[in-house]
Design an enzyme around this catalytic site. Structure first.
Site, PDB file in Angstrom:
ATOM      1  N   GLY A   1      33.291  23.082  59.424  1.00 43.61           N
ATOM      2  CA  GLY A   1      32.567  23.038  60.689  1.00 43.61           C
ATOM      3  C   GLY A   1      33.420  22.583  61.853  1.00 43.61           C
ATOM      4  O   GLY A   1      33.298  23.103  62.962  1.00 43.61           O
TER       5      GLY A   1
ATOM      6  N   ASN B   1      22.749  15.590  64.217  1.00 48.97           N
ATOM      7  CA  ASN B   1      23.125  15.051  62.918  1.00 48.97           C
ATOM      8  C   ASN B   1      22.706  13.603  62.717  1.00 48.97           C
ATOM      9  O   ASN B   1      22.613  13.136  61.586  1.00 48.97           O
ATOM     10  CB  ASN B   1      24.644  15.166  62.724  1.00 48.97           C
ATOM     11  CG  ASN B   1      25.411  14.497  63.846  1.00 48.97           C
ATOM     12  OD1 ASN B   1      25.274  14.866  65.009  1.00 48.97           O
ATOM     13  ND2 ASN B   1      26.226  13.506  63.514  1.00 48.97           N
TER      14      ASN B   1
ATOM     15  N   CYS C   1      33.697   4.848  64.204  1.00 52.71           N
ATOM     16  CA  CYS C   1      34.509   3.641  64.037  1.00 52.71           C
ATOM     17  C   CYS C   1      35.935   4.013  64.396  1.00 52.71           C
ATOM     18  O   CYS C   1      36.564   4.803  63.705  1.00 52.71           O
ATOM     19  CB  CYS C   1      34.415   3.129  62.604  1.00 52.71           C
ATOM     20  SG  CYS C   1      35.285   1.583  62.308  1.00 52.71           S
TER      21      CYS C   1
END
Length: 415
Positions: free
Chosen positions: A82, A169, A348
């Site tokens: 993706g 998502n 992160c």
């Protein structure tokens, strides 16, 4: 409430695996297809019989994927996943448009896009003269169509492309993709959508949607990692990002990964064929999860469209909560130690936890956005997984909130 057991075929991960939006297990049929083709030798670009066999398998996979998502086989461009497909869409469409009209410098993307869309867009701003416009969303994470229309009314002749994901998502918000296409059409602006989370959970039809390019990925729907596709209209001006042998319409060079393509095609076909039954099962299980989380942690706040009031606007397998006073990372690790695997939904970078850009775009205060957990369901999810979460959650939240208080005092003292 009756919740049916997990679907047959996929091997169930250990513990309570509630992170299917990140990666879902390969189905038995997809794994079998992968193993079958991995034992064969042949480069799909070679002209001898082994090569022709590999090419035949790749083209059959292309036809299968196209049929499942409402596209023509010639519109399916296989990629390494993706992220690559999103990069090809953002960069390739921008460069393709600029070749014909140098005024087209603006890239419009929703503020809640995956980083696979946001990062290449901002890279284009730094390296290719693009201007990035982040389109706002409402408090549920759904695109503000009025803001899009206002932007087009003022700058429509400067826009190179629009990219709005089919479904988010993190909070599961289904986006108004067809309305985006209708708004863009009078200005001749191509629309790309990242449908990675949508295929297999909600109805996705490339041709009917009117979009010009669409991203799908194997490991989100029961296929292998490392394979995906950009579905792109033949008439779309699309420049290559990878150069080499000229495979895949000349816009994605590289030897085709035939075993992965074969498995990907099987997974897409299965996911789409079983969508309605799976969606109903996951929605019921998701509703049970929401109920049990609220019982176990009454202070938890469900983020994204309300699945009761607006079920059509949320992915059936998604439940996203913020837990006031708790850090998402603490919640994640404590749950993991209790045998429950979930996701914070936050990025992160350089080892420093950052609040989710999706939640911030929805207007969630930064302190609250730090305490986020996403639970996502898939083929192997069961009612037992939900109960395991509910049993573990009270102590996990209590300990995470205590850790947050200690951290807050330490930060205050350091200041």
């Amino acid at each position: 409430m009756t919740v049916t057991p997990s679907e047959p075929g996929a091997a169930k991960p250990a513990g309570a695996y509630l992170d299917h939006a990140a990666t879902t297990p390969m189905s038995a049929a997809a794994l079998a297809a992968f193993v079958e083709h991995a034992q064969l030798t042949g480069n799909a670009s070679s002209l001898h019989s082994a090569g022709r066999g590999a090419r035949r398998a790749a083209e059959e996979g292309r036809e299968t994927v196209a049929l499942a998502v409402g596209a023509r086989p010639s519109e399916v461009i296989f990629t390494g996943g993706g992220t690559e497909a999103d990069n090809l869409a953002i960069k390739g469409i921008f460069w393709g448009r600029r070749t014909h009209d140098m005024r087209r410098t603006r890239i419009l993307v929703s503020a809640v896009e995956h980083h696979a869309v946001l990062d290449p867009a901002f890279w284009m701003a730094g390296h290719a003269g693009a201007e990035i416009v982040l389109l706002p969303v409402d408090s549920d994470g759904v695109l503000d169509l009025d803001a899009l229309r206002a932007e087009l009314a003022e700058h429509g002749d400067e826009v190179a492309l629009i990219s709005v994901m089919w479904a988010n998502n993190e909070v599961g918000a289904v986006q108004p993709v067809r309305e985006v296409v209708r708004a863009a059409r009078p200005y001749g602006i191509p629309v790309h959508t990242d449908a990675v989370q949508a295929v297999g959970q909600i109805e996705v039809d490339f041709a009917a949607s009117g979009v010009d390019a669409m991203t799908i990925s194997g490991h989100k729907l029961g296929g292998p990692t490392g394979v995906g596709a950009l579905v792109a209209r033949r008439e779309l001006a699309l420049e290559a990002v990878l150069h080499g042998g000229g495979q895949e319409r000349g816009v994605r060079s590289g030897t085709l990964d035939v075993p992965s393509i074969a498995a990907f095609a099987v997974a897409v076909r299965e996911a789409v064929a079983g969508r309605q039954e799976r969606a109903a099962r996951l929605a019921a299980l998701r509703d049970r999860l929401v109920e049990r989380v609220r019982e176990a942690a009454p202070e938890a706040i469900l983020r994204g469209p309300d699945p009761v009031v607006r079920p059509q606007d949320r992915l059936p397998g998604n439940a996203h909560f913020t837990f006031p006073g708790a850090e998402g990372d603490s919640l994640l690790y404590l749950l993991d130690s209790a045998g429950v695997q979930a996701s914070t939904g936050s990025a992160c970078q350089a080892g420093v936890p950052q609040p989710s850009h999706v939640l911030l775009a929805m207007g969630v205060p930064e302190a609250e956005a730090r305490g986020a957990l996403r639970f996502s369901l898939g083929a192997t999810s069961t009612a037992d997984d939900v109960e395991r979460l509910a049993v573990a959650l009270p102590q996990v939240v209590s300990r995470a909130q205590a850790a947050g208080l200690v951290s807050g005092r330490a930060m205050g003292g350091a200041a």
